[in-house]
Design a protein around this motif. Structure first.
Motif, PDB file in Angstrom:
ATOM      1  N   TRP A   8       4.512   6.773  -7.977  1.00 34.30           N
ATOM      2  CA  TRP A   8       3.222   6.153  -7.645  1.00 34.30           C
ATOM      3  C   TRP A   8       2.111   6.860  -8.430  1.00 34.30           C
ATOM      4  O   TRP A   8       1.996   8.084  -8.396  1.00 34.30           O
ATOM      5  CB  TRP A   8       2.957   6.257  -6.149  1.00 34.30           C
ATOM      6  CG  TRP A   8       1.752   5.474  -5.709  1.00 34.30           C
ATOM      7  CD1 TRP A   8       0.455   5.875  -5.774  1.00 34.30           C
ATOM      8  CD2 TRP A   8       1.734   4.158  -5.165  1.00 34.30           C
ATOM      9  NE1 TRP A   8      -0.376   4.890  -5.295  1.00 34.30           N
ATOM     10  CE2 TRP A   8       0.382   3.821  -4.918  1.00 34.30           C
ATOM     11  CE3 TRP A   8       2.732   3.225  -4.859  1.00 34.30           C
ATOM     12  CZ2 TRP A   8       0.006   2.597  -4.374  1.00 34.30           C
ATOM     13  CZ3 TRP A   8       2.353   2.003  -4.319  1.00 34.30           C
ATOM     14  CH2 TRP A   8       1.011   1.703  -4.088  1.00 34.30           C
ATOM     15  N   LYS A   9       1.294   6.103  -9.100  1.00 37.57           N
ATOM     16  CA  LYS A   9       0.212   6.665  -9.906  1.00 37.57           C
ATOM     17  C   LYS A   9      -1.064   6.744  -9.078  1.00 37.57           C
ATOM     18  O   LYS A   9      -1.680   5.732  -8.759  1.00 37.57           O
ATOM     19  CB  LYS A   9      -0.007   5.807 -11.156  1.00 37.57           C
ATOM     20  CG  LYS A   9       1.184   5.800 -12.105  1.00 37.57           C
ATOM     21  CD  LYS A   9       0.909   4.962 -13.345  1.00 37.57           C
ATOM     22  CE  LYS A   9       2.107   4.972 -14.292  1.00 37.57           C
ATOM     23  NZ  LYS A   9       1.872   4.137 -15.492  1.00 37.57           N
ATOM     24  N   ASP A  10      -1.449   7.969  -8.740  1.00 33.96           N
ATOM     25  CA  ASP A  10      -2.631   8.148  -7.901  1.00 33.96           C
ATOM     26  C   ASP A  10      -3.937   8.017  -8.676  1.00 33.96           C
ATOM     27  O   ASP A  10      -5.010   8.157  -8.091  1.00 33.96           O
ATOM     28  CB  ASP A  10      -2.577   9.516  -7.216  1.00 33.96           C
ATOM     29  CG  ASP A  10      -1.524   9.546  -6.111  1.00 33.96           C
ATOM     30  OD1 ASP A  10      -1.438   8.564  -5.356  1.00 33.96           O
ATOM     31  OD2 ASP A  10      -0.786  10.540  -6.020  1.00 33.96           O
ATOM     32  N   ASP A  11      -3.826   7.742  -9.980  1.00 39.14           N
ATOM     33  CA  ASP A  11      -5.052   7.569 -10.756  1.00 39.14           C
ATOM     34  C   ASP A  11      -5.625   6.159 -10.610  1.00 39.14           C
ATOM     35  O   ASP A  11      -6.704   5.864 -11.127  1.00 39.14           O
ATOM     36  CB  ASP A  11      -4.801   7.872 -12.234  1.00 39.14           C
ATOM     37  CG  ASP A  11      -3.725   6.982 -12.847  1.00 39.14           C
ATOM     38  OD1 ASP A  11      -2.968   6.349 -12.081  1.00 39.14           O
ATOM     39  OD2 ASP A  11      -3.637   6.926 -14.082  1.00 39.14           O
ATOM     40  N   ARG A  12      -4.908   5.279  -9.906  1.00 39.50           N
ATOM     41  CA  ARG A  12      -5.455   3.953  -9.643  1.00 39.50           C
ATOM     42  C   ARG A  12      -5.667   3.801  -8.143  1.00 39.50           C
ATOM     43  O   ARG A  12      -4.915   4.342  -7.334  1.00 39.50           O
ATOM     44  CB  ARG A  12      -4.525   2.855 -10.155  1.00 39.50           C
ATOM     45  CG  ARG A  12      -3.158   2.795  -9.492  1.00 39.50           C
ATOM     46  CD  ARG A  12      -2.310   1.699 -10.094  1.00 39.50           C
ATOM     47  NE  ARG A  12      -0.977   1.642  -9.524  1.00 39.50           N
ATOM     48  CZ  ARG A  12      -0.644   0.944  -8.458  1.00 39.50           C
ATOM     49  NH1 ARG A  12      -1.566   0.235  -7.835  1.00 39.50           N
ATOM     50  NH2 ARG A  12       0.599   0.939  -8.009  1.00 39.50           N
TER      51      ARG A  12
ATOM     52  N   ASP B 259      -5.540   2.730  -4.377  1.00 39.15           N
ATOM     53  CA  ASP B 259      -4.508   2.125  -3.537  1.00 39.15           C
ATOM     54  C   ASP B 259      -5.063   0.832  -2.960  1.00 39.15           C
ATOM     55  O   ASP B 259      -6.077   0.847  -2.244  1.00 39.15           O
ATOM     56  CB  ASP B 259      -4.149   3.095  -2.414  1.00 39.15           C
ATOM     57  CG  ASP B 259      -3.023   2.584  -1.524  1.00 39.15           C
ATOM     58  OD1 ASP B 259      -2.665   1.396  -1.636  1.00 39.15           O
ATOM     59  OD2 ASP B 259      -2.511   3.387  -0.718  1.00 39.15           O
TER      60      ASP B 259
ATOM     61  N   SER C 198       0.847  -1.190   0.000  1.00 40.49           N
ATOM     62  CA  SER C 198       0.000   0.000   0.000  1.00 40.49           C
ATOM     63  C   SER C 198       0.884   1.243   0.000  1.00 40.49           C
ATOM     64  O   SER C 198       2.040   1.202   0.442  1.00 40.49           O
ATOM     65  CB  SER C 198      -0.900   0.008   1.228  1.00 40.49           C
ATOM     66  OG  SER C 198      -0.127   0.180   2.401  1.00 40.49           O
ATOM     67  N   LYS C 199       0.327   2.336  -0.457  1.00 41.11           N
ATOM     68  CA  LYS C 199       1.083   3.584  -0.431  1.00 41.11           C
ATOM     69  C   LYS C 199       1.384   3.990   1.004  1.00 41.11           C
ATOM     70  O   LYS C 199       2.497   4.447   1.322  1.00 41.11           O
ATOM     71  CB  LYS C 199       0.310   4.688  -1.138  1.00 41.11           C
ATOM     72  CG  LYS C 199       1.102   5.995  -1.267  1.00 41.11           C
ATOM     73  CD  LYS C 199       0.356   7.027  -2.085  1.00 41.11           C
ATOM     74  CE  LYS C 199       1.200   8.287  -2.268  1.00 41.11           C
ATOM     75  NZ  LYS C 199       0.474   9.312  -3.064  1.00 41.11           N
TER      76      LYS C 199
END
Length: 302
Positions: free
Chosen positions: A215-219, A221, A188-189
């Motif tokens: 880390w791509k925040d468009d997906r 977590d 997890s982030k």
């Protein structure tokens, strides 16, 4: 169909993985904990890992390359011994991780391309043989989008549904009803941030910063899906020894081992899971994969 009675038999956990080494990088400390507590644990490995790259420079040798299937089998046997788990191969061929743009086709006959019914029947046979109360596998994204991980998810969910059905694969043993199904969630982030900040606070370099920067925040977590945190810091050394047994895949100088174990125990002493099916009363959040299954005596002892 045989109905499980957890009060009269050992608790049993089955974890289903794509390749040898996945069982040691995902949930190994939980497995070691449950073995130590007297549960029976079986690791199922869907493929032989034949197409895995050598990720440890010390093992990048001609003799290893020429005998990769046998080497990975020996590594898996050693890891299972360290964890104290039973182990079974499902018997399918590693699909490899396609790379390039466009992506090349997957190899003919590989795990990700065989009809779903074939590995599902093979796993149903093992479920009916071992009779697990709990099954752990990957989420619909495979944990990460390797074709074998995604297929492992598909096979595991299909087998969970088929194992208790007498009309499904009638030649694969007496039907058995598993009681709980989990997805494992390792990265997890929030976990990466916690480790990164803890290391920096101690004046140490964080190996996670580049990972976080990308880390791509468009997906979503996956950590936000966690329902169950299993305390297992006491078994992190066992987990690491099992990882190191997979010497072709795990470089002992890699970031897997950069964070001191005392920091790991302080910052994130759990392995994390998502409860996705349950036939028993087990309200979330949980701290035990066997929540709702333990006898009063076991609960008192715990």
């Amino acid at each position: 169909m045989t109905s499980p009675d957890p009060s009269r038999e050992p608790l049993r956990l089955m974890t289903v993985h794509a390749h040898p080494d996945d069982e040691s990088s995902k949930g190994a400390a939980s497995s070691a904990r449950y073995v130590a507590e007297g549960a029976e644990v079986m690791v199922v490995t869907c493929t032989g890992g034949e197409r895995g790259s050598i990720l440890n420079p010390a093992m990048d040798r001609p003799d290893v390359l020429q005998n990769m299937p046998a080497v990975r089998q020996a590594e898996m046997a050693r890891a299972a011994e360290i964890l104290g788990v039973q182990h079974r191969w499902l018997g399918f061929v590693d699909s490899g991780l396609p790379e390039g743009d466009p992506l090349p086709p997957l190899p003919e006959g590989c795990f990700a391309l065989v009809p779903l019914e074939e590995p599902t029947e093979a796993l149903v046979r093992l479920v009916r043989e071992f009779r697990p109360h709990v099954i752990v596998t990957y989420d619909e994204n495979g944990g990460y989008p390797h074709p074998d991980h995604i297929r492992t998810h598909e096979v595991s969910v299909a087998a969970f549904d088929a194992a208790p059905d007498p009309d499904s694969f009638p030649d694969a043993g007496e039907p058995w009803q598993p009681l709980k199904l989990y997805y494992s969630h390792g990265f997890s982030k929030a976990r990466l941030v916690a480790f990164s900040e803890a290391l920096k606070a101690r004046g140490l370099e964080s190996p996670y910063q580049a990972w976080l920067d990308n880390w791509k925040d468009d997906r979503p977590d996956p950590g936000l899906r966690v329902t169950t945190k299993v305390e297992c810091g006491e078994y992190f050394e066992v987990r690491d020894e099992a990882l190191k047994a997979h010497a072709t895949q795990i470089d002992p100088t890699s970031r897997w081992f950069f964070t001191p174990l005392d920091v790991q125990r302080e910052v994130w002493p759990t392995e994390d899971y998502e409860l996705v099916r349950s036939l028993v009363d087990s309200p979330t959040p949980e701290d035990d994969l066997f929540a709702g299954l333990r006898t009063p005596a076991e609960l008192k002892a715990g």
